[in-house]
Design an enzyme around this catalytic site. Sequence first.
Site, mmCIF file in Angstrom:
data_model
loop_
_atom_site.group_PDB
_atom_site.id
_atom_site.type_symbol
_atom_site.label_atom_id
_atom_site.label_comp_id
_atom_site.label_asym_id
_atom_site.label_seq_id
_atom_site.Cartn_x
_atom_site.Cartn_y
_atom_site.Cartn_z
ATOM 1 N N CYS A 128 -0.345 1.477 7.262
ATOM 2 C CA CYS A 128 -0.890 1.674 5.921
ATOM 3 C C CYS A 128 -2.237 2.383 5.981
ATOM 4 O O CYS A 128 -2.527 3.248 5.150
ATOM 5 C CB CYS A 128 -1.007 0.338 5.198
ATOM 6 N N GLU B 255 0.828 -1.212 0.000
ATOM 7 C CA GLU B 255 0.000 0.000 0.000
ATOM 8 C C GLU B 255 0.858 1.257 0.000
ATOM 9 O O GLU B 255 0.577 2.207 -0.748
ATOM 10 C CB GLU B 255 -0.901 0.040 1.245
#
Length: 149
Positions: free
Chosen positions: A86, A55
Site C-alpha cells: 500500500c 488503501e
Amino acid sequence: MAFKSHMDKALEQAREAAGRGEVPVGAVLIAPDGQVAALAGNRTREMNDPTAHAEILTIRAACASLGSERLAGYDLYVTLEPCAMCAAAIAAARIRRVYYGASDPKSGGVAHGACVFSHPQAHHAPEVYDGIAEVEASELLKEFFARKR
C-alpha cells in the site's frame, strides 16, 4: 485553515469491514477541496484478492473517478499503518499526506519493515502523521483478532 481529521470516516469503514469478516482496516481519501474523493474498507476475503486492502481500493476508486493515475494534493486517512504494498501504491499515486491510526510493527511498511517512503527507490514520499485515533483503531483490531482465536 484549521486541521480537520477525517479518521472518523476511515474508522466507520473499518467497522464495516469487520462486520463483513474482513480485517478491520478502513481508508478515506480527501480531495484538495476537502471533499471525500473515495473511501473503502478491506475486502480481501470478499473479493478473493490479496491486493484488496482499504488503501488500494480507495486509490483505485479515486483514480478511476478522476481519470488519472496521480492524486497530487490528496490526503489519505487509514486506520492502520500501510503495508509495503500500500505504501508503494501511495507513493506511485503521489498522495500528499498520509494520516494513520495504529502502528503495525509486524506488517507495516511506513515506520516499520520496508520503510517504503524513506527507501532510495521511492518515487515520492508523502508527509506522514501517525497516531490519529490510534487507541480506537487498535481496539478494533484487537477485538477482531480476539474473536478469531
